[in-house]
Design a protein around this motif. Sequence first.
Motif, short mmCIF file in Angstrom:
data_model
loop_
_atom_site.label_atom_id
_atom_site.label_comp_id
_atom_site.label_asym_id
_atom_site.label_seq_id
_atom_site.Cartn_x
_atom_site.Cartn_y
_atom_site.Cartn_z
N ILE A 1 0.67 -1.08 0.12
CA ILE A 1 -0.07 -0.06 -0.01
C ILE A 1 0.97 1.31 0.18
N SER A 2 2.08 1.19 0.62
CA SER A 2 2.81 2.35 0.74
C SER A 2 3.59 2.82 -0.62
N THR A 3 3.48 1.84 -1.48
CA THR A 3 4.19 2.20 -2.79
C THR A 3 3.64 2.90 -3.67
N PHE A 4 2.26 3.13 -3.56
CA PHE A 4 1.38 3.62 -4.47
C PHE A 4 1.03 5.27 -4.04
N THR A 5 1.44 6.26 -4.96
CA THR A 5 0.89 7.38 -4.73
C THR A 5 -0.15 8.08 -5.50
N PRO A 6 -1.37 8.18 -4.99
CA PRO A 6 -2.22 8.60 -5.97
C PRO A 6 -2.28 9.86 -6.28
N THR A 7 -2.77 10.24 -7.38
CA THR A 7 -2.90 12.00 -7.73
C THR A 7 -4.31 12.42 -7.17
N ILE A 8 -4.13 13.82 -7.11
CA ILE A 8 -5.44 14.29 -6.44
C ILE A 8 -6.82 13.94 -7.35
N ALA B 1 -3.43 -1.30 8.76
CA ALA B 1 -3.87 -0.18 9.28
C ALA B 1 -5.08 0.71 8.51
N ALA B 2 -4.99 0.45 7.23
CA ALA B 2 -5.78 0.96 6.33
C ALA B 2 -7.27 0.31 6.57
N MET B 3 -6.98 -0.85 6.80
CA MET B 3 -8.53 -1.71 7.16
C MET B 3 -8.90 -1.21 8.58
N GLY B 4 -8.14 -0.89 9.62
CA GLY B 4 -8.51 -0.51 10.81
C GLY B 4 -9.33 0.86 10.55
N ALA B 5 -8.71 1.76 9.88
CA ALA B 5 -9.54 2.86 9.53
C ALA B 5 -10.85 2.81 9.13
N ILE C 1 -5.82 2.74 -3.16
CA ILE C 1 -6.94 3.53 -3.56
C ILE C 1 -8.01 2.70 -3.52
N ALA C 2 -7.85 1.45 -3.51
CA ALA C 2 -9.32 0.51 -3.27
C ALA C 2 -9.88 0.95 -1.83
N TYR C 3 -8.98 0.98 -0.66
CA TYR C 3 -9.51 1.27 0.64
C TYR C 3 -9.97 2.73 0.57
N VAL C 4 -9.59 3.55 -0.01
CA VAL C 4 -10.21 5.09 -0.23
C VAL C 4 -11.59 4.76 -0.79
N ALA C 5 -11.73 4.23 -1.94
CA ALA C 5 -13.00 3.85 -2.60
C ALA C 5 -14.02 3.29 -1.67
N THR C 6 -13.55 2.23 -1.00
CA THR C 6 -14.49 1.52 0.14
C THR C 6 -14.81 2.41 1.16
N GLY C 7 -13.91 3.22 1.61
CA GLY C 7 -14.24 3.98 2.79
C GLY C 7 -15.26 5.00 2.19
N ALA C 8 -15.16 5.67 1.24
CA ALA C 8 -15.99 6.63 0.67
C ALA C 8 -17.55 5.89 0.18
N ALA C 9 -17.39 4.65 -0.25
CA ALA C 9 -18.76 3.75 -0.30
C ALA C 9 -19.30 3.86 1.20
N MET C 10 -18.70 3.41 2.15
CA MET C 10 -19.20 3.14 3.63
C MET C 10 -19.67 4.36 3.75
N ILE C 11 -19.24 5.60 3.86
CA ILE C 11 -19.66 7.00 4.25
C ILE C 11 -21.05 7.19 3.33
N GLY C 12 -20.89 6.68 2.05
CA GLY C 12 -22.14 7.13 1.30
C GLY C 12 -23.26 6.11 1.90
#
Length: 200
Positions: A4-11, A176-180, A93-104
């Motif tokens: 997970i730490s090797t991928f730096t997504p753009t804005i 840690a990302a899953m924990g978030a 980025i999959a964790y980010v998208a999942t978190g957004a779906a959970m908030i949705g």
Amino acid sequence: MDSISTFTPTIVDVIIAVVVGYLVGSIPVANLVAKRRAAVDLRTVGDRNPGFWNARETLGRKAAIPVFVGDVAKGVVAAGIGVLIADDGVWGIAYVATGAAMIGHAYPVFANFTGGRSILTFVGGAAVFAPVSVAISVGVLIVVFAITRSFAWGSRAGMLALPFVHLAVDGPYRTAAMGALMTIIGIRFAIAALDDRRQA
């Protein structure tokens, strides 16, 4: 491998993941099913949680199956979009998208921002970004269910096992990302408990 730490997504990657994930998560599957099956609003009956458990108690086991499938599918779609955005085999980025779906799911724009607790949406996302961990945790669920004959206890055992299995399989960064993400679920339960106390 903990990558997970090797991928730096753009804005732009982050914006797409968040917006699309949130909109997918906002689809009020439980309420759509409830209105079609029984013309009820799950936000006003039972435990007032528009999700699988309340649908099962209110509508029955068979009628709740589409709710289960739909809520899991929201997480699968959101995480899948995150994987496609990353397009290099890295899962951040999959964790980010999942978190957004959970908030949705919890605060859906299509249902007056009143939603569920995001558990199944989380599970759907985890099935994409941590398939081995989820498969093992489902095995724990099945074993506990076989012993107790209680799906509720099996589900709790599977959820409890998941982060520990994820740590062993995928490493500390991804855990840690899953924990978030699991923290979002905890916050939703805390808010629901406070709402219940206010209405008591």
